[in-house]
Design an enzyme around this catalytic site. Sequence first.
Site, PDB file in Angstrom:
ATOM      1  N   PRO A  56      51.469 -56.429   0.799  1.00  0.00           N
ATOM      2  CA  PRO A  56      51.860 -57.279   1.133  1.00  0.00           C
ATOM      3  C   PRO A  56      53.640 -57.742   1.661  1.00  0.00           C
ATOM      4  CG  PRO A  56      50.999 -57.931  -1.179  1.00  0.00           C
ATOM      5  CD  PRO A  56      50.967 -56.644  -0.330  1.00  0.00           C
ATOM      6  N   GLU A  57      53.643 -58.143   2.613  1.00  0.00           N
ATOM      7  CA  GLU A  57      55.330 -58.844   3.214  1.00  0.00           C
ATOM      8  C   GLU A  57      54.445 -60.452   2.487  1.00  0.00           C
ATOM      9  OE1 GLU A  57      58.295 -57.622   4.737  1.00  0.00           O
ATOM     10  OE2 GLU A  57      57.821 -55.877   4.918  1.00  0.00           O
TER      11      GLU A  57
ATOM     12  N   HIS B 178      38.059 -51.259  -7.598  1.00  0.00           N
ATOM     13  CA  HIS B 178      39.187 -51.741  -8.076  1.00  0.00           C
ATOM     14  C   HIS B 178      39.776 -53.155  -7.833  1.00  0.00           C
ATOM     15  CE1 HIS B 178      40.744 -47.561  -7.351  1.00  0.00           C
ATOM     16  NE2 HIS B 178      40.326 -47.805  -6.326  1.00  0.00           N
TER      17      HIS B 178
ATOM     18  N   ARG C  52      46.764 -50.022  -5.985  1.00  0.00           N
ATOM     19  CA  ARG C  52      47.182 -48.818  -6.974  1.00  0.00           C
ATOM     20  C   ARG C  52      47.949 -49.580  -8.301  1.00  0.00           C
ATOM     21  NH1 ARG C  52      51.921 -47.829  -2.020  1.00  0.00           N
ATOM     22  NH2 ARG C  52      52.556 -46.566  -3.882  1.00  0.00           N
TER      23      ARG C  52
END
Length: 271
Positions: free
Chosen positions: A2-3, A91, A110
């Site tokens: 994410p930007e 995930h 992550r």
Amino acid sequence: MPELPEVETTRRGIAPHVEGKKVIKVIVRQPKLRWPISPEISTLLPGLTIKRVKRRAKYLLIETEKGTLIIHLGMSGSLRVINANILPEKHEHIDIIFNDNKCLRYKDPRRFGCLLWTSTPIQQHKLIQHLGPEPLSDAFDLANFYPKAKSKKVAIKRLIMDGHIVVGVGNIYASEALFLSGIHPKRTANNISKTRLSNLVIAIKDILAQAIEQGGTTLKDFVNSEGKPGYFQQTLNVYGRAKQPCTHCKTPIKQIVIGQRSTFYCPQCQR
DNA sequence: CGAGCAACCTGCATGC
DNA sequence: TGCATGCAGGTTGCTC
């Protein structure tokens, strides 16, 4: 992933599928994200109706009649709307299931992201209240930015990535905006002319608006709300292009570290 | 005030 | 093929 453009693309992708829907169930398979998932998301959210999906900085704000779900995607998070009967993959930590058998599914390998709940006005939330102006709003302009830059003795790249100054400028677009405005990323903020700072403000707005238009520039593991990979890296001038020729002058792009983050620039075009 | 770094995690590319 | 190393889009919060 994410930007800011990816977060905004995600917001636009999920909003039509969740606004007006009633939550019937929440499944938490992994509560350990950057901070533990707020318990209210399991206990309070079921039964509530989604009013709006908003965004502030890189936070997605999912509003209900009794509070707001705050979602940050961290480095590797993504959200998509799928049928609730589709089995979760690795995930995929959280499901928010609606009354139409659709499911908002959060994936984050992550686990640097977060899902938090607040019942008080969102502006009062600790993570929100000190944020600077939105880069695409009129609140971020030269009149606002110039005095802040002139009073700061930090590398300009660090300044534009400082959420107190302006939100939503991540590591990719910081390098890109500085290339577009011809400013060396290590140049001290208080040592840049008004004209060049004005160009920088414009460049930040341009690069972010353009990326949002494209549906989000991103790296390899971005999955948008439709489940399609977004991959528009070819539009980048400097990020990830160490040793490759500058798109403008052919000089090899340099890679350095500023504030422990990789930084890319053209030593010829940026001074 | 500013700089540096550790922390939270997994996946992937690289090199031996 | 296996293993160690380093790096990755973010952000907070600590120390010096």
